[in-house]
Design a protein around this motif. Sequence first.
Motif, PDB file in Angstrom:
ATOM      1  N   GLU A  83      75.225 115.184  13.653  1.00 20.90           N
ATOM      2  CA  GLU A  83      75.894 116.342  14.254  1.00 20.90           C
ATOM      3  C   GLU A  83      76.986 115.866  15.203  1.00 20.90           C
ATOM      4  O   GLU A  83      76.741 115.079  16.118  1.00 20.90           O
ATOM      5  CB  GLU A  83      74.881 117.204  15.002  1.00 20.90           C
ATOM      6  CG  GLU A  83      75.483 118.459  15.614  1.00 20.90           C
ATOM      7  CD  GLU A  83      74.440 119.319  16.293  1.00 20.90           C
ATOM      8  OE1 GLU A  83      74.805 120.384  16.827  1.00 20.90           O
ATOM      9  OE2 GLU A  83      73.249 118.919  16.299  1.00 20.90           O
ATOM     10  N   VAL A  84      78.197 116.368  14.963  1.00 22.10           N
ATOM     11  CA  VAL A  84      79.329 116.110  15.861  1.00 22.10           C
ATOM     12  C   VAL A  84      79.474 117.325  16.767  1.00 22.10           C
ATOM     13  O   VAL A  84      79.629 118.463  16.290  1.00 22.10           O
ATOM     14  CB  VAL A  84      80.625 115.882  15.073  1.00 22.10           C
ATOM     15  CG1 VAL A  84      81.772 115.570  16.035  1.00 22.10           C
ATOM     16  CG2 VAL A  84      80.455 114.752  14.073  1.00 22.10           C
ATOM     17  N   GLN A  85      79.418 117.096  18.072  1.00 24.68           N
ATOM     18  CA  GLN A  85      79.511 118.183  19.050  1.00 24.68           C
ATOM     19  C   GLN A  85      80.828 118.071  19.801  1.00 24.68           C
ATOM     20  O   GLN A  85      81.094 117.063  20.466  1.00 24.68           O
ATOM     21  CB  GLN A  85      78.338 118.127  20.021  1.00 24.68           C
ATOM     22  CG  GLN A  85      76.980 118.286  19.357  1.00 24.68           C
ATOM     23  CD  GLN A  85      75.826 118.072  20.316  1.00 24.68           C
ATOM     24  OE1 GLN A  85      76.011 117.571  21.423  1.00 24.68           O
ATOM     25  NE2 GLN A  85      74.622 118.442  19.887  1.00 24.68           N
ATOM     26  N   THR A 103      79.206 125.348  12.933  1.00 24.09           N
ATOM     27  CA  THR A 103      78.714 126.496  13.706  1.00 24.09           C
ATOM     28  C   THR A 103      79.328 126.459  15.099  1.00 24.09           C
ATOM     29  O   THR A 103      79.674 125.379  15.619  1.00 24.09           O
ATOM     30  CB  THR A 103      77.181 126.486  13.822  1.00 24.09           C
ATOM     31  OG1 THR A 103      76.758 125.246  14.413  1.00 24.09           O
ATOM     32  CG2 THR A 103      76.526 126.635  12.454  1.00 24.09           C
ATOM     33  N   ARG A 129      80.844 125.273  22.115  1.00 24.35           N
ATOM     34  CA  ARG A 129      80.493 124.033  21.424  1.00 24.35           C
ATOM     35  C   ARG A 129      80.651 124.259  19.918  1.00 24.35           C
ATOM     36  O   ARG A 129      80.022 125.160  19.348  1.00 24.35           O
ATOM     37  CB  ARG A 129      79.072 123.614  21.731  1.00 24.35           C
ATOM     38  CG  ARG A 129      78.547 122.495  20.802  1.00 24.35           C
ATOM     39  CD  ARG A 129      77.218 121.951  21.249  1.00 24.35           C
ATOM     40  NE  ARG A 129      77.361 121.218  22.499  1.00 24.35           N
ATOM     41  CZ  ARG A 129      76.340 120.655  23.143  1.00 24.35           C
ATOM     42  NH1 ARG A 129      75.102 120.785  22.672  1.00 24.35           N
ATOM     43  NH2 ARG A 129      76.536 119.993  24.265  1.00 24.35           N
ATOM     44  N   THR A 152      78.265 112.511  19.310  1.00 24.94           N
ATOM     45  CA  THR A 152      77.564 112.578  18.028  1.00 24.94           C
ATOM     46  C   THR A 152      76.069 112.377  18.255  1.00 24.94           C
ATOM     47  O   THR A 152      75.662 111.590  19.104  1.00 24.94           O
ATOM     48  CB  THR A 152      78.078 111.508  17.041  1.00 24.94           C
ATOM     49  OG1 THR A 152      77.930 110.215  17.623  1.00 24.94           O
ATOM     50  CG2 THR A 152      79.544 111.742  16.705  1.00 24.94           C
ATOM     51  N   ARG A 160      78.343 127.706  25.360  1.00 23.23           N
ATOM     52  CA  ARG A 160      77.585 126.812  26.219  1.00 23.23           C
ATOM     53  C   ARG A 160      77.137 127.563  27.478  1.00 23.23           C
ATOM     54  O   ARG A 160      77.882 128.377  28.018  1.00 23.23           O
ATOM     55  CB  ARG A 160      78.439 125.608  26.610  1.00 23.23           C
ATOM     56  CG  ARG A 160      78.946 124.818  25.419  1.00 23.23           C
ATOM     57  CD  ARG A 160      80.011 123.830  25.846  1.00 23.23           C
ATOM     58  NE  ARG A 160      79.489 122.852  26.783  1.00 23.23           N
ATOM     59  CZ  ARG A 160      80.190 122.318  27.766  1.00 23.23           C
ATOM     60  NH1 ARG A 160      81.447 122.702  27.968  1.00 23.23           N
ATOM     61  NH2 ARG A 160      79.648 121.418  28.554  1.00 23.23           N
ATOM     62  N   ASP A 213      82.839 119.969  22.664  1.00 21.24           N
ATOM     63  CA  ASP A 213      82.699 120.956  23.725  1.00 21.24           C
ATOM     64  C   ASP A 213      84.034 121.171  24.422  1.00 21.24           C
ATOM     65  O   ASP A 213      84.840 120.233  24.576  1.00 21.24           O
ATOM     66  CB  ASP A 213      81.671 120.494  24.759  1.00 21.24           C
ATOM     67  CG  ASP A 213      80.282 120.323  24.142  1.00 21.24           C
ATOM     68  OD1 ASP A 213      80.052 120.903  23.056  1.00 21.24           O
ATOM     69  OD2 ASP A 213      79.458 119.607  24.736  1.00 21.24           O
ATOM     70  N   ARG A 244      77.906 119.552  11.269  1.00 22.56           N
ATOM     71  CA  ARG A 244      76.785 118.772  10.725  1.00 22.56           C
ATOM     72  C   ARG A 244      77.166 118.243   9.355  1.00 22.56           C
ATOM     73  O   ARG A 244      77.579 118.985   8.467  1.00 22.56           O
ATOM     74  CB  ARG A 244      75.523 119.631  10.653  1.00 22.56           C
ATOM     75  CG  ARG A 244      74.996 120.029  12.012  1.00 22.56           C
ATOM     76  CD  ARG A 244      73.619 120.636  11.929  1.00 22.56           C
ATOM     77  NE  ARG A 244      73.644 121.958  11.317  1.00 22.56           N
ATOM     78  CZ  ARG A 244      72.555 122.692  11.102  1.00 22.56           C
ATOM     79  NH1 ARG A 244      71.364 122.215  11.427  1.00 22.56           N
ATOM     80  NH2 ARG A 244      72.653 123.887  10.560  1.00 22.56           N
ATOM     81  N   ILE A 289      83.630 115.055  23.198  1.00 24.08           N
ATOM     82  CA  ILE A 289      83.065 114.833  21.863  1.00 24.08           C
ATOM     83  C   ILE A 289      81.873 113.893  21.949  1.00 24.08           C
ATOM     84  O   ILE A 289      81.894 112.893  22.690  1.00 24.08           O
ATOM     85  CB  ILE A 289      84.122 114.227  20.914  1.00 24.08           C
ATOM     86  CG1 ILE A 289      85.418 115.027  20.977  1.00 24.08           C
ATOM     87  CG2 ILE A 289      83.589 114.196  19.480  1.00 24.08           C
ATOM     88  CD1 ILE A 289      86.556 114.400  20.201  1.00 24.08           C
ATOM     89  N   SER A 340      79.778 122.677  16.497  1.00 22.89           N
ATOM     90  CA  SER A 340      78.840 121.693  15.950  1.00 22.89           C
ATOM     91  C   SER A 340      79.129 121.514  14.458  1.00 22.89           C
ATOM     92  O   SER A 340      78.994 122.447  13.673  1.00 22.89           O
ATOM     93  CB  SER A 340      77.384 122.159  16.140  1.00 22.89           C
ATOM     94  OG  SER A 340      77.077 122.234  17.508  1.00 22.89           O
TER      95      SER A 340
END
Length: 466
Positions: A386-388, A441, A451, A378, A445, A390, A455, A376, A453
């Motif tokens: 945006e929090v990602q 969304t 991933r 940001t 990867r 993966d 937002r 994780i 995402s």
Amino acid sequence: MTRLQSFFGSLTGRIFFLLLVGTGAAAVLSLSIADLRQRADIAAFQNERTADRVQAYVNLRQRIGASEARALAARGATSVRVPPPEAIALTPDQALNRLLADGRLGAVEARASRVSPEACQRPEPGWPDRDSRAKAAVVSRAASLGLGPPSCWLVDLGSAQGRERIAVWAPPQAVRPRLLDPGFVLALALAAALLSLVVARTATRPVRHMAAGALALGESLDAPPMPETGPVEVRRAAHAMNSLQSRLKASIAAKSQILAAVTHDIQTPMTRMRLRLEKVEDTELRQRLLDDLAAMQALAREGLEIARDTPSTEPLAVVALDSLIKALADDERDAGHDVVFLQGCDCDVQARPQELRRCLANLIDNALRYAGNARIGTVEHAHHVEVQIDDSGPGIPEDQLVAVMEPFVRLETSRSRDTGGSGLGLAIAARLARDMNGELTLVNRPEGGVRASLRLPRSGGSPAGF
């Protein structure tokens, strides 16, 4: 150029263009007609003044005699001149001849013809030289003012005393239309453009408000109703949208209640069935029936969860995103799961705290279920954070990245059904993101895995930045 194309592609730009062209064409046509009428009026006034001068000369000749009157004309004492012998009449002036024939000259007959302005030059010694020196300056000054050269007529007078020819002159008149004046054209264009812009923006303001209201309604059925103000058509449209919103909310609430009631009530007979299945002596048959019953109970629980997943009334608040994610990651690690919070941005977001926690928990749980790990981070942007999340799982087919966020959608070809799950985690997370003015969304990867995402609007920011 793109902004200009965007403006003229909008309703405001199109109305502005049509109004600008329409008002400009109407102004040009009106001013052209006005210029023509003005020129006609000036010409008529000039003819009237010329006829008066001829009449004044005839009256003067009758009072003091022809020789004295001609001597005055030769000295340039009146607007009448003695024409040079070489002066040649060019074109008969029908309008002036009609005025001279209306009886104002009595028994004197007169016939006027246009002639070159040189025939009306002031006849005094040395004047031609001075006139030639000053002529260029006079013509230039007259042209800058939009004036033409002086007008000159040869008038043949006939009476019982004999015939006589005189030259009558008139001052220059305006010949340049106002539409050729750069200052006037600029003022007209600016006024038309300003008026068109004001009218266009005023006319499209209700449409913009309705578009914003419709967009808010698309994001959430709990959006504030549209104000029913403005023109009659706008009020009717706003009332129709508000009625539609009310009917949609009532319909969804009714269906949710029915689904909740059915899924709740069906659990009682399924529980009785489980108890009765324990009495089945055939072990293999009993196990198969119990498995089918367990699947039915899982579907009932999922239906009940969907029915209860109604929009939250929790207010929006400022949430310290990094602290929340770190707490969730610590809880998962304490439970023995491979979850790492890589990096934060030390920024706040505008969200509903409980909904945000549930949304992030669903995304982390989804990564753990199908990949066994989650990473994780940001990232801060101008208007949103945006929090990602993966994972290193098998990924999702590109044409299914949107479909997997629908309820009960599972991808058996890419993610094993044996891992469990109801197909609701991503759907609920996407719904929670929209409810907080955010967006979820999914992308594959390049190095493998998916991933997710999320937002969210920054504290004090705007979802328009998305």
